[in-house]
Design an enzyme around this catalytic site. Structure first.
Site, short mmCIF file in Angstrom:
data_model
loop_
_atom_site.label_atom_id
_atom_site.label_comp_id
_atom_site.label_asym_id
_atom_site.label_seq_id
_atom_site.Cartn_x
_atom_site.Cartn_y
_atom_site.Cartn_z
N CYS A 1 62.44 24.20 6.99
CA CYS A 1 61.31 23.39 6.54
C CYS A 1 60.10 24.31 6.63
O CYS A 1 59.62 24.60 7.72
CB CYS A 1 61.11 22.17 7.43
N SER B 1 58.50 21.08 10.23
CA SER B 1 59.72 21.38 10.99
C SER B 1 60.75 20.29 10.79
O SER B 1 61.47 19.94 11.72
CB SER B 1 59.38 21.52 12.47
N CYS B 2 60.81 19.71 9.58
CA CYS B 2 61.75 18.63 9.30
C CYS B 2 63.17 19.07 9.66
O CYS B 2 63.60 20.18 9.34
CB CYS B 2 61.68 18.24 7.83
#
Lengths: 220, 204
Positions: free
Chosen positions: B108, B112-113
């Site tokens: 990501c 910070s997916c």
């Protein structure tokens, strides 16, 4: 926004330190930060995109100079202040000086399992809307440069790729970042040849796939 | 620890953050914005219940149950939710399959997916600037830093999680595991193999 969060393809950050079996937290405060931010999200006072924007909308020096969970805490403090839930004065003094607005209720422990297990689906009923782009067709990304929130990385703006999935009709981050929980658009996966994005040093057959909404795209 | 320069250079920052977070937690508790027991329940969920063993069960089942692998290919959300792995940061899922000549890697770049419901909390390196910056532009160099060198003729497909779709890599089943049950295979599936920075383990 063309902000510090948009780091795809940027140089200068050095090597990755894999730390294969390392802990997910460096310090006890990071554990508390994760729990606090997650619980505060349960207040229902902001969308996921509002929380993202509260983290990314800051100076590059602040963003890059802060650790990961430090940014989370700074974002939370900003949201709490903007919503009138915790003022800067209260943070400075550590003392409660104003009551909460009406209708604010904390996420209670008994509801945690249910809330975490349920999550927050981001797809919406498309009604009569149909996706403009079909699987396999070519699209060009728009050269959008908004000062507000957007989820199209700069490395793939103005580039041509192909539709590799039609995911569904999903909440649109650009409007969700202003508190709009309803506006949705068709969400696609768009695949680009890595060399079209990053030049000849990229692998010949390599690709990069990015999830992009219909307002980011034009048919080619 | 070499991965965290802050530990070395600036102890006071950690101390400042400890004080800052403690103060905020107390203030939010005093104001009725958080229930302290809810904080413990959240941490208990992600430290003891939801983690990469969930994802390993998905992968091992995909390796041993062709009908499930097919369902996972077409609608990973439904297939994975039906195993009881739903919830936060896993509401919408896509499973991407490694195969001969194709290796998948997830990142990501914008934040910070990460698919919490199947992999738990993200490792430090996944959230780090070097990984976010370079996984899209020089994935082979990044993989080499993980000790993984792919054949030149294996294409790398990088998935940048820019929406609420979360990605799980289904690594290739290791050779020498014919006839193994899903339960026997699960320990071969590491967290990193489901992000794409490793291959599934080789049987001892």
């Amino acid at each position: 926004m063309n902000g510090p969060q948009d780091v795809g393809g940027r140089h200068g950050f050095g090597p990755v330190a894999p730390d294969i079996d390392g802990p997910v937290f460096h310090a006890p405060w990071e554990r508390r930060a994760l729990a606090l931010v997650t619980a505060a999200g349960g207040l229902g006072q902001w969308t996921i995109d509002e929380s993202r924007f509260a983290r990314e909308n800051r100076t590059p020096a602040d963003y890059y100079g802060s650790t990961y969970f430090e940014i989370w805490i700074k974002g939370l403090e900003r949201l709490l202040e903007e919503r009138g839930l915790v003022s800067a004065g209260e943070r400075a003094s550590g003392q409660v000086s104003a009551p909460l607005p009406a209708g604010i209720a904390p996420l209670t422990a008994d509801r945690v399992p249910e809330v975490l297990a349920k999550g927050t689906p981001y797809d919406r009923d498309p009604g009569d809307s149909r996706p403009v782009h079909a699987l396999g067709t070519m699209v060009r990304t728009r050269n959008l440069q908004p000062a507000g929130h957007i989820r199209m990385p700069s490395y793939c703006r103005g580039r041509t790729g192909w539709i590799s999935a039609v995911h569904g009709y999903h909440v649109f981050p650009d409007t969700s970042a202003t508190g709009d929980r309803d506006t949705a658009h068709w969400l696609y996966n768009v695949t680009f040849a890595a060399r079209d994005l990053f030049g000849e040093q990229a692998g010949e057959g390599d690709t990069v796939s990015v999830d992009l909404w219909e307002p980011y795209l034009d048919a080619v | 620890m070499p991965h965290d320069h802050h530990d070395h250079e600036d102890h006071s920052q950690l101390d400042d953050m400890t004080a800052r977070v403690m103060a905020l937690e107390k203030l939010m508790t005093d104001k009725g914005l958080v229930d302290p027991a809810a904080l413990d329940a959240i941490l208990d969920t992600y430290e003891t219940r939801v983690g990469p063993r969930n994802g390993a069960r998905v992968v091992a089942r995909a390796w041993t149950d062709p009908a499930f692998a097919e369902a996972l290919t077409h609608d990973a959300t439904t297939a994975i939710h039906a195993m009881g792995f739903g919830g936060r940061q896993g509401e919408h899922l896509t499973a991407v399959f490694n195969k001969p000549g194709l290796h998948n890697l997830v990142v990501c770049t914008l934040c910070s997916c990460y698919p919490w419901s199947v992999l738990g909390l993200p490792p430090v390196w996944y959230k780090s600037m070097p990984y976010r910056a370079r996984a899209v532009s020089e994935p082979r160099a990044v993989l080499a830093e993980f000790g993984l060198t792919l054949p030149e003729d294996t294409a790398v497909r990088v998935w940048d999680s820019t929406a609420e779709m979360r990605y799980i890599v289904i690594p290739q089943r290791p050779e020498g595991t014919d006839g193994w049950t899903a339960e026997q295979l699960e320990p071969l599936v590491s967290r990193d193999s489901m992000i794409g920075t490793a291959l599934a383990g080789v049987p001892a």
